[in-house]
Design a protein around this motif. Structure first.
Motif, PDB file in Angstrom:
ATOM      1  N   CYS A 128       0.308  -0.810   0.156  1.00 37.08           N
ATOM      2  CA  CYS A 128      -0.098   0.376  -0.128  1.00 37.08           C
ATOM      3  C   CYS A 128       0.936   1.051  -0.278  1.00 37.08           C
ATOM      4  O   CYS A 128       1.834   0.965   0.825  1.00 37.08           O
ATOM      5  N   ALA A 129       0.288   1.999  -0.646  1.00 39.39           N
ATOM      6  CA  ALA A 129       1.140   3.366  -0.739  1.00 39.39           C
ATOM      7  C   ALA A 129      -0.029   4.404  -1.135  1.00 39.39           C
ATOM      8  O   ALA A 129      -0.738   4.575  -0.165  1.00 39.39           O
ATOM      9  N   LEU A 130      -0.697   5.095  -1.946  1.00 37.20           N
ATOM     10  CA  LEU A 130      -1.352   5.842  -2.122  1.00 37.20           C
ATOM     11  C   LEU A 130      -2.572   4.872  -1.927  1.00 37.20           C
ATOM     12  O   LEU A 130      -3.354   5.568  -2.390  1.00 37.20           O
ATOM     13  N   ARG A 131      -2.196   4.259  -3.074  1.00 34.77           N
ATOM     14  CA  ARG A 131      -3.528   2.964  -3.158  1.00 34.77           C
ATOM     15  C   ARG A 131      -2.758   1.541  -2.859  1.00 34.77           C
ATOM     16  O   ARG A 131      -1.322   1.604  -2.904  1.00 34.77           O
ATOM     17  N   CYS A 132      -3.663   0.504  -2.879  1.00 33.21           N
ATOM     18  CA  CYS A 132      -3.430  -0.890  -2.483  1.00 33.21           C
ATOM     19  C   CYS A 132      -3.673  -1.809  -3.390  1.00 33.21           C
ATOM     20  O   CYS A 132      -4.138  -1.662  -4.673  1.00 33.21           O
ATOM     21  N   VAL A 133      -1.609  -2.840  -3.542  1.00 32.99           N
ATOM     22  CA  VAL A 133      -1.845  -3.714  -5.072  1.00 32.99           C
ATOM     23  C   VAL A 133      -1.294  -5.144  -4.275  1.00 32.99           C
ATOM     24  O   VAL A 133      -1.021  -4.981  -3.590  1.00 32.99           O
ATOM     25  N   ILE A 134      -2.255  -6.213  -4.709  1.00 37.48           N
ATOM     26  CA  ILE A 134      -1.472  -7.393  -4.492  1.00 37.48           C
ATOM     27  C   ILE A 134      -0.752  -7.712  -5.817  1.00 37.48           C
ATOM     28  O   ILE A 134      -1.177  -7.644  -7.119  1.00 37.48           O
ATOM     29  N   LEU A 135       1.221  -7.846  -5.834  1.00 41.16           N
ATOM     30  CA  LEU A 135       1.417  -9.207  -6.000  1.00 41.16           C
ATOM     31  C   LEU A 135       2.068 -10.103  -5.873  1.00 41.16           C
ATOM     32  O   LEU A 135       1.942 -10.591  -5.382  1.00 41.16           O
ATOM     33  N   LEU A 136       1.308 -10.894  -6.901  1.00 41.98           N
ATOM     34  CA  LEU A 136       1.915 -12.386  -7.000  1.00 41.98           C
ATOM     35  C   LEU A 136       3.400 -12.481  -6.987  1.00 41.98           C
ATOM     36  O   LEU A 136       3.257 -13.854  -6.186  1.00 41.98           O
ATOM     37  N   GLN A 137       3.823 -11.914  -7.534  1.00 42.71           N
ATOM     38  CA  GLN A 137       5.301 -11.897  -7.500  1.00 42.71           C
ATOM     39  C   GLN A 137       6.160 -10.484  -7.210  1.00 42.71           C
ATOM     40  O   GLN A 137       5.838  -9.866  -7.979  1.00 42.71           O
ATOM     41  N   ALA A 138       6.547 -10.579  -5.740  1.00 42.33           N
ATOM     42  CA  ALA A 138       7.022  -9.609  -5.375  1.00 42.33           C
ATOM     43  C   ALA A 138       8.196  -8.457  -5.679  1.00 42.33           C
ATOM     44  O   ALA A 138       8.896  -9.687  -5.884  1.00 42.33           O
ATOM     45  N   PRO A 139       8.817  -7.824  -5.744  1.00 39.60           N
ATOM     46  CA  PRO A 139       9.872  -7.584  -6.300  1.00 39.60           C
ATOM     47  C   PRO A 139      11.032  -8.073  -5.005  1.00 39.60           C
ATOM     48  O   PRO A 139      10.638  -7.697  -4.296  1.00 39.60           O
ATOM     49  N   VAL A 140      12.513  -7.651  -5.623  1.00 39.24           N
ATOM     50  CA  VAL A 140      13.145  -8.206  -3.854  1.00 39.24           C
ATOM     51  C   VAL A 140      13.152  -7.055  -2.931  1.00 39.24           C
ATOM     52  O   VAL A 140      13.622  -7.085  -2.338  1.00 39.24           O
ATOM     53  N   THR A 141      12.880  -6.250  -3.856  1.00 38.15           N
ATOM     54  CA  THR A 141      13.338  -4.538  -1.787  1.00 38.15           C
ATOM     55  C   THR A 141      11.858  -4.120  -2.494  1.00 38.15           C
ATOM     56  O   THR A 141      11.303  -4.279  -3.435  1.00 38.15           O
ATOM     57  N   PRO A 142      11.308  -3.265  -1.912  1.00 44.34           N
ATOM     58  CA  PRO A 142      10.142  -2.393  -1.479  1.00 44.34           C
ATOM     59  C   PRO A 142      10.450  -1.290  -2.897  1.00 44.34           C
ATOM     60  O   PRO A 142      11.241  -0.384  -3.810  1.00 44.34           O
ATOM     61  N   GLU A 143       9.061  -0.653  -3.206  1.00 48.93           N
ATOM     62  CA  GLU A 143       8.783  -0.060  -4.544  1.00 48.93           C
ATOM     63  C   GLU A 143       8.587   1.343  -3.853  1.00 48.93           C
ATOM     64  O   GLU A 143       8.288   1.521  -2.296  1.00 48.93           O
ATOM     65  N   PRO A 144       9.484   2.121  -4.300  1.00 51.77           N
ATOM     66  CA  PRO A 144       9.583   3.927  -3.682  1.00 51.77           C
ATOM     67  C   PRO A 144       7.961   4.417  -3.305  1.00 51.77           C
ATOM     68  O   PRO A 144       7.254   4.036  -3.853  1.00 51.77           O
ATOM     69  N   GLY A 145       7.814   4.367  -2.295  1.00 49.37           N
ATOM     70  CA  GLY A 145       6.614   4.799  -1.759  1.00 49.37           C
ATOM     71  C   GLY A 145       5.935   3.921  -0.648  1.00 49.37           C
ATOM     72  O   GLY A 145       4.473   4.254   0.105  1.00 49.37           O
ATOM     73  N   TRP A 146       6.192   3.075  -1.305  1.00 49.55           N
ATOM     74  CA  TRP A 146       5.528   1.756  -0.165  1.00 49.55           C
ATOM     75  C   TRP A 146       5.221   2.512   1.495  1.00 49.55           C
ATOM     76  O   TRP A 146       6.805   2.687   1.948  1.00 49.55           O
ATOM     77  N   GLN A 147       4.300   2.277   1.952  1.00 45.56           N
ATOM     78  CA  GLN A 147       3.983   2.687   3.365  1.00 45.56           C
ATOM     79  C   GLN A 147       4.163   1.426   3.777  1.00 45.56           C
ATOM     80  O   GLN A 147       4.321   0.615   5.374  1.00 45.56           O
ATOM     81  N   LEU A 148       3.117   0.243   3.317  1.00 44.00           N
ATOM     82  CA  LEU A 148       2.974  -0.846   4.265  1.00 44.00           C
ATOM     83  C   LEU A 148       3.417  -2.024   3.086  1.00 44.00           C
ATOM     84  O   LEU A 148       2.916  -1.799   2.302  1.00 44.00           O
ATOM     85  N   ALA A 149       3.652  -3.515   3.070  1.00 42.75           N
ATOM     86  CA  ALA A 149       3.777  -4.448   2.265  1.00 42.75           C
ATOM     87  C   ALA A 149       3.597  -5.973   3.641  1.00 42.75           C
ATOM     88  O   ALA A 149       4.302  -5.471   4.370  1.00 42.75           O
ATOM     89  N   VAL A 150       3.035  -6.587   3.185  1.00 44.85           N
ATOM     90  CA  VAL A 150       3.316  -8.182   3.726  1.00 44.85           C
ATOM     91  C   VAL A 150       2.911  -9.277   2.676  1.00 44.85           C
ATOM     92  O   VAL A 150       1.865  -9.007   1.819  1.00 44.85           O
ATOM     93  N   SER A 151       4.102  -9.738   3.042  1.00 41.44           N
ATOM     94  CA  SER A 151       3.797 -11.795   2.248  1.00 41.44           C
ATOM     95  C   SER A 151       3.714 -12.948   2.500  1.00 41.44           C
ATOM     96  O   SER A 151       2.943 -12.525   3.599  1.00 41.44           O
ATOM     97  N   GLY A 152       3.159 -13.287   2.323  1.00 39.31           N
ATOM     98  CA  GLY A 152       2.314 -14.753   2.425  1.00 39.31           C
ATOM     99  C   GLY A 152       2.540 -15.585   1.478  1.00 39.31           C
ATOM    100  O   GLY A 152       3.857 -15.217   0.156  1.00 39.31           O
ATOM    101  N   THR A 153       1.964 -17.320   1.378  1.00 38.92           N
ATOM    102  CA  THR A 153       1.959 -17.935  -0.132  1.00 38.92           C
ATOM    103  C   THR A 153       1.117 -19.372   0.705  1.00 38.92           C
ATOM    104  O   THR A 153       0.759 -18.920   1.889  1.00 38.92           O
ATOM    105  N   PRO A 154       0.712 -19.759  -0.491  1.00 35.91           N
ATOM    106  CA  PRO A 154       0.480 -19.191  -2.138  1.00 35.91           C
ATOM    107  C   PRO A 154       0.131 -18.606  -3.104  1.00 35.91           C
ATOM    108  O   PRO A 154      -0.961 -18.508  -1.721  1.00 35.91           O
ATOM    109  N   TRP A 155      -0.485 -18.328  -3.817  1.00 38.03           N
ATOM    110  CA  TRP A 155      -1.127 -17.605  -4.032  1.00 38.03           C
ATOM    111  C   TRP A 155      -2.932 -18.455  -4.290  1.00 38.03           C
ATOM    112  O   TRP A 155      -2.717 -19.860  -3.892  1.00 38.03           O
ATOM    113  N   LEU A 156      -3.735 -18.201  -3.844  1.00 40.38           N
ATOM    114  CA  LEU A 156      -5.443 -18.134  -4.249  1.00 40.38           C
ATOM    115  C   LEU A 156      -5.962 -18.004  -5.033  1.00 40.38           C
ATOM    116  O   LEU A 156      -6.394 -18.516  -5.963  1.00 40.38           O
TER     117      LEU A 156
END
Length: 265
Positions: A128-156
């Motif tokens: 989540c930055a200004l808006r939230c997204v779900i990426l089913l393959q996360a980048p190696v490092t956070p993207e600029p502006g991310w205020q929140l990131a939480v991971s899980g597994t597997p995709w649903l």
């Protein structure tokens, strides 16, 4: 003439009762209960022996927050970051030292000592930055502006298509067996976040497989979704009170790595 007069009088006498009867007819409902502006709650049993609860979050009115690293190893109930929250759920998978698996960001800062997934595998992430997204393959490092990131597994759910029982065979213990569950999804507009939790390990209430969890999230409107930590970690608080029934073998809330809290904007 007298008969017509009597009918008219009878109609006026009965009119209040008729109106009261109409007023007592319950309004149609879709099963959701409003907890606060932008936050709705639902509890139901989609299959015999199942107990499922869900939150529907309007991200224009409700703000998600991930608890900080300083609270790792606490129960969701004990976390100071959740004081005053409308609702809270457990989040990341974690190791014995309560270090979360996958990309994790709280208040704009990546967590230290991240547990990285296996090489060339990137876990799904809610960011989540200004808006939230779900990426089913996360980048190696956070993207600029991310205020929140939480991971899980597997995709649903991937682009509106839920995983199947055949997909579950690739991870038999985690996926194909029934367990208590916590999962997160986002609708196609990106404006509505969906949290689904299932009770389990309670005698006849065993829990859900991941394909069952995926189907329910898709039915609720998820376009992308993934699995968060479940089992004894699964926790739902509403206004600070626990709502999800606990496993019989683990009646107390489990200590976890972090939690998602939801506050009014």
């Amino acid at each position: 003439m007298r008969a017509a007069f009597l009918r008219l009088c009878l109609t006026w006498l009965l009119l209040p009762l008729l109106l009261a009867g109409c007023a007592s007819v319950p309004a149609p409902t879709d099963g959701w209960q409003a907890l606060a502006p932008g936050l709705r709650y639902r509890a139901w049993s989609p299959w015999p022996g199942s107990e499922v609860q869900a939150l529907q979050v309007d991200l224009a009115q409700v703000r998600p927050v991930l608890s900080p690293p300083t609270e790792a190893g606490q129960t969701v109930e004990a976390m100071a970051s959740g004081q005053g929250a409308l609702a809270s759920v457990n989040a990341s998978f974690f190791d014995r030292d309560f270090r979360p698996r996958g990309l994790t960001v709280s208040a704009g800062q990546p967590w230290p000592e991240l547990l990285q997934p296996a090489p060339a595998v990137a876990d799904p992430v809610l960011a989540c930055a200004l808006r939230c997204v779900i990426l089913l393959q996360a980048p190696v490092t956070p993207e600029p502006g991310w205020q929140l990131a939480v991971s899980g597994t597997p995709w649903l759910v991937r682009d509106g298509e839920p995983r199947t029982a055949e997909d579950d065979t690739l991870c038999a213990y985690l996926c194909a067996r029934t367990h208590p569950r916590t999962a997160v999804g986002l609708d196609a507009s990106g404006r509505t976040l969906l949290l689904l939790l299932a009770a389990g390990r309670r005698g006849d209430v065993a829990g859900l497989t991941l394909s069952q969890t995926a189907q329910l999230l898709r039915d609720l409107g998820a376009w992308q979704a993934f699995n968060l930590d479940g089992g004894g970690s699964s926790t739902l608080l509403v206004s600070g009170s626990s709502r999800l029934p606990r496993p019989f073998n683990e009646p107390a809330l489990r200590r976890v790595a972090n939690a998602l809290h939801f506050f009014p904007r």
